[in-house]
Write a protein that holds these residues in place. Structure first.
Motif, mmCIF file in Angstrom:
data_model
loop_
_atom_site.group_PDB
_atom_site.id
_atom_site.type_symbol
_atom_site.label_atom_id
_atom_site.label_comp_id
_atom_site.label_asym_id
_atom_site.label_seq_id
_atom_site.Cartn_x
_atom_site.Cartn_y
_atom_site.Cartn_z
ATOM 1 N N ASP A 1 33.336 -31.699 -23.391
ATOM 2 C CA ASP A 1 31.891 -31.950 -23.409
ATOM 3 C C ASP A 1 31.129 -30.749 -22.871
ATOM 4 N N ALA A 2 31.610 -30.208 -21.741
ATOM 5 C CA ALA A 2 30.932 -29.063 -21.128
ATOM 6 C C ALA A 2 30.934 -27.868 -22.078
ATOM 7 N N LYS A 3 32.042 -27.658 -22.756
ATOM 8 C CA LYS A 3 32.124 -26.540 -23.706
ATOM 9 C C LYS A 3 31.150 -26.745 -24.864
ATOM 10 N N PHE A 4 31.045 -27.989 -25.315
ATOM 11 C CA PHE A 4 30.111 -28.310 -26.394
ATOM 12 C C PHE A 4 28.674 -28.010 -25.967
ATOM 13 N N PHE A 5 28.319 -28.434 -24.744
ATOM 14 C CA PHE A 5 26.971 -28.158 -24.230
ATOM 15 C C PHE A 5 26.736 -26.647 -24.130
ATOM 16 N N TRP A 6 27.729 -25.950 -23.597
ATOM 17 C CA TRP A 6 27.621 -24.502 -23.387
ATOM 18 C C TRP A 6 27.394 -23.772 -24.706
ATOM 19 N N GLU A 7 28.169 -24.110 -25.711
ATOM 20 C CA GLU A 7 28.057 -23.421 -26.996
ATOM 21 C C GLU A 7 26.737 -23.739 -27.683
ATOM 22 N N ASN A 8 26.292 -24.983 -27.595
ATOM 23 C CA ASN A 8 24.993 -25.338 -28.167
ATOM 24 C C ASN A 8 23.862 -24.588 -27.468
ATOM 25 N N ASP A 9 23.943 -24.532 -26.148
ATOM 26 C CA ASP A 9 22.905 -23.848 -25.378
ATOM 27 C C ASP A 9 22.875 -22.358 -25.686
ATOM 28 N N LEU A 10 24.036 -21.767 -25.855
ATOM 29 C CA LEU A 10 24.072 -20.331 -26.149
ATOM 30 C C LEU A 10 23.382 -20.024 -27.473
ATOM 31 N N ARG A 11 23.546 -20.917 -28.451
ATOM 32 C CA ARG A 11 22.883 -20.688 -29.741
ATOM 33 C C ARG A 11 21.362 -20.697 -29.582
ATOM 34 N N VAL A 12 20.859 -21.596 -28.727
ATOM 35 C CA VAL A 12 19.420 -21.636 -28.480
ATOM 36 C C VAL A 12 18.979 -20.383 -27.723
ATOM 37 N N ALA A 13 19.758 -19.998 -26.702
ATOM 38 C CA ALA A 13 19.397 -18.832 -25.886
ATOM 39 C C ALA A 13 19.367 -17.563 -26.720
#
Length: 717
Positions: free
Chosen positions: A325-337
């Motif tokens: 879950d944490a990895k999923f959040f991290w990767e999604n957030d990086l795309r936005v950033a």
């Protein structure tokens, strides 16, 4: 003198409640025993997940018989008054003694309280403690009325005499009878065993896989965890709070070290640590060379035949799901950033900060505007300060911070770096929340300081404007913490920023805000408040009240640094008291000066001059504030004081103008000797009116010179 042992055995007590519960048990039982006349030599309390234990050593075998004499009403008092006295004293009229006193004959009663055996008192006290125990949360079970944190199974309560003979204290609490037995570990040593003393109790529990002392359990966990990590060339990330919590989850700690899936090792170490700590109660194990979290430590509550392999496999499976879950959040957030994070900034427009202060996006606009104004005072480019302020709270919209709110700011730093923003902007995202308390580090990077000040000043001014100020012990918006944060940011970084100017800037920004609420009534209320605050008088009242609040917090801050409240008051009374850095420099210099012999004596000289001058001005109805002339001086001591004031006055004035308060105090110290000599040799109120007036005007020069540095009249002593 017998020893008392109590154990309250139940289902698992939440770890966060155990330490406080053990303290409450010790305090309430021992207080009750002493109040009933049973003194003791020592007491100690312990806790495990399933038991609260209290041992009391050197208890009296019985309470002593006491006699108390109580004075009653006069013999001719109303009958109801006499009957009330008899009931309160617990005696009959025949037992009363009549004595003659100045106001007539008075009844006296001698009240004898017979001593009672220790077991009777213990039973009475313990039952009261159990029935009224201050659990934060408690429950009932079955058909009984007793409330306990979890179902209470048994009460062990014994008194052991000097010969080692143990006797059960007879008592019954909702059908739970006290006895002399308990149980060991739930799985590794089930079944009851009897107890005869505390030493035997503690040693037998350990033999049955229960470590009674929470501190001993914590130490065992830490030693075993660090040893296992060291053997693998790693080290455990210290977390004393987690250690105390885990020690409250197990009675027989078994430390196991597990692997983190390779696909998760590139997650930020703080994400791994937070996820494992919050969800699994795992310790993080890092590689000291890279700082990367590579393994975890879990603590089981039992030994197993496979040495924990099954437990570790289960934990690793659960952990893998959490980290996925944490990895999923991290990767999604990086795309936005990586696209600039505008999606997050837009989303903050839909997040209400306060119904009278707008959304988070509207607040960010105010902070950005204020950061531009603060920037020059901290030596920062205003454009860079504004950029940092606009990004500082972007991560509040991120998936990672939504899942782990404690990572706010930290994730903003990671995402800013990924977005290619300047390093100063990334640092400000994490640091602008600081300081969060008196022991928290204060940001020193100029951009971080500018954004942190803007954030806290907006918070304080906004809530002051809508009249949501702290009251008594209530401070729901943490405004005291914000004020202390402003003080520490300004003082510890030496920021020359008057609070009145900063307050007016943020207020003007706030007044220009057009609320976008669909609720027309709320919009109307805000517009009315804005119109009111456009009035000069309303603004001045707001700034005055808020400045007073800052001064109160400043007194707390400086008191912790050893500066007396009267010294602070003497400096607050001076012009420019809204410049906190300047105010603190003055207070520190004055405090240091008054600790010296010269400072202490000069203070006395000032007070003497001020008192003489004040009395003369009141008597004569005039102000002696100018006109002292050396040609009217009759004594050498007068002339020496004129010379000293002429010599040191310009030095003091120049030092104060350049804000070098230490130099000003040093120059004032040179006045100490001539002032002392003047008062020893010269009579101020002489019969010669011209000389008297000249000497009073000379005292006025002393007063003015001293008051230019600080209002010494406010100094005690």
């Amino acid at each position: 003198m017998p020893d008392l042992l109590i154990e309250l055995f139940s289902e698992e007590i939440p770890a966060r409640m155990q330490s406080r519960a053990a303290d409450d048990l010790r305090t309430r039982v021992t207080d009750g025993l002493v109040e009933a006349g049973l003194t003791y030599a020592g007491a100690a309390a312990f806790s495990t997940p399933r038991r609260l234990t209290l041992t009391v050593q050197g208890l009296l075998a019985a309470s002593p018989t006491t006699t108390e004499e109580r004075k009653g009403p006069r013999t001719d008092a109303p009958e109801k008054a006499i009957e009330g006295f008899l009931r309160g004293a617990g005696v009959s009229r025949d037992a009363l003694e009549v004595r003659d006193e100045k106001k007539g004959q008075v009844y006296f009663a001698k009240i004898t309280k017979q001593g009672r055996p220790a077991d009777v008192i213990v039973a009475e006290v313990l039952e009261g403690v159990i029935r009224n125990f201050p659990w934060p949360k408690s429950m009932r079970w079955g058909s009984g009325s007793l409330r306990w944190v979890r179902p209470l199974h048994s009460i062990l309560c014994i008194l052991t005499d000097d010969a080692g003979e143990a006797s059960i204290v007879e008592m019954d609490v909702d059908g739970i009878k006290a006895g002399n037995s308990t149980e060991g570990h739930r799985f590794m040593a089930p079944g009851a065993f009897t107890i005869s003393s505390f030493d035997q109790y503690q040693s037998t529990l350990k033999a049955r896989h229960v470590i009674l002392d929470a501190a001993e359990r914590a130490e065992a966990i830490w030693q075993d965890a660090t040893n296992q990590a060291f053997a693998a060339g790693l080290e455990v990330v210290e977390d004393r709070g987690l250690l105390a919590e885990v020690a409250g989850l197990v009675e027989w700690p078994v430390v196991l070290m597990g692997e983190i899936g390779a696909e998760y090792l590139d997650l930020p170490p703080e994400v791994l640590q937070t996820s494992m700590r919050e969800h699994q109660k795992f310790f993080s194990v890092k590689n000291p060379k890279t700082g990367r979290i590579e393994r975890f430590i879990t603590v089981a509550n039992r030994e197993t035949a496979d040495h924990g392999a099954t437990i570790l496999a289960g934990n690793q499976k659960v952990l893998s799901a959490r980290l996925a879950d944490a990895k999923f959040f991290w990767e999604n957030d990086l795309r936005v950033a990586e696209t600039g994070g505008q999606k997050w900034l837009d989303a903050l427009g839909d997040v209400t900060f306060h119904n009278k202060l707008g959304s988070q996006a509207e607040r960010i606009n105010r902070i950005a505007a204020l950061a531009r104004e603060v920037a020059p005072a901290v030596g920062v480019d205003p454009d860079l300060a504004e950029q940092a302020a606009r990004w500082a709270k972007a991560d509040l919209s991120s998936e990672m911070v939504y899942e782990f709110p404690e990572l706010q700011g930290l994730m903003g730093r990671y995402y800013a770096k990924r977005a290619g923003m300047p390093a100063e902007v990334a640092a400000a995202a994490e640091e602008h929340y600081s300081p969060l308390g008196p022991s928290d580090d204060v940001p020193t990077a100029p951009v971080s300081v500018a954004v942190a000040l803007a954030d806290k000043l907006d918070l304080l001014t906004g809530f002051w404007a809508i009249d949501e100020k702290p009251t008594g012990s209530k401070d729901p918006f943490a405004l005291r913490r914000a004020a202390l944060g402003v003080i520490r940011l300004v003082v510890e970084n030496g920021v020359p920023i008057p609070l009145s100017e900063a307050g007016r800037t943020v207020l003007m920004v706030w007044l220009d805000w057009t609320p976008s609420y669909p609720n027309n009534l709320l919009n109307s209320e805000i517009n009315q408040l804005q119109n009111k605050l456009k009035e000069t008088d309303a603004q001045e009242a707001l700034f005055k009240d808020r400045l007073s609040f800052f001064h109160d917090r400043l007194k707390v801050y400086l008191k912790d640094q050893g500066i007396r409240h009267d010294v602070i008051d003497a400096c607050v009374a001076m012009p420019g008291n809204d410049d906190l850095a300047l105010l603190v420099k003055r207070a520190q210099a004055l405090s240091d000066f008054l600790k010296t012999e010269d400072g202490e004596n000069l203070l006395q000289g000032f007070k003497r001059a001020n008192n003489i001058l004040t009395q003369a001005e009141e008597k004569d109805g005039v102000e002696y504030s100018y006109g002292a002339d050396i040609k009217f001086a009759e004594m050498d001591e007068e002339r020496a004081l004129f010379a000293a004031l002429d010599a040191q006055g310009p030095i003091i004035t120049e030092a104060l103008a350049s804000e070098d308060f230490a130099a000003a105090m040093s120059a004032m110290a040179a006045l100490r000797a001539p002032i002392d000599a003047f008062f020893e040799a010269v009579q101020v109120n002489t019969d010669n009116s011209v000389v008297r007036r000249n000497r009073l005007n000379l005292l006025s020069r002393i007063r003015k010179t001293c008051l230019d540095a600080a209002d010494l009249a406010r100094i005690e002593g």
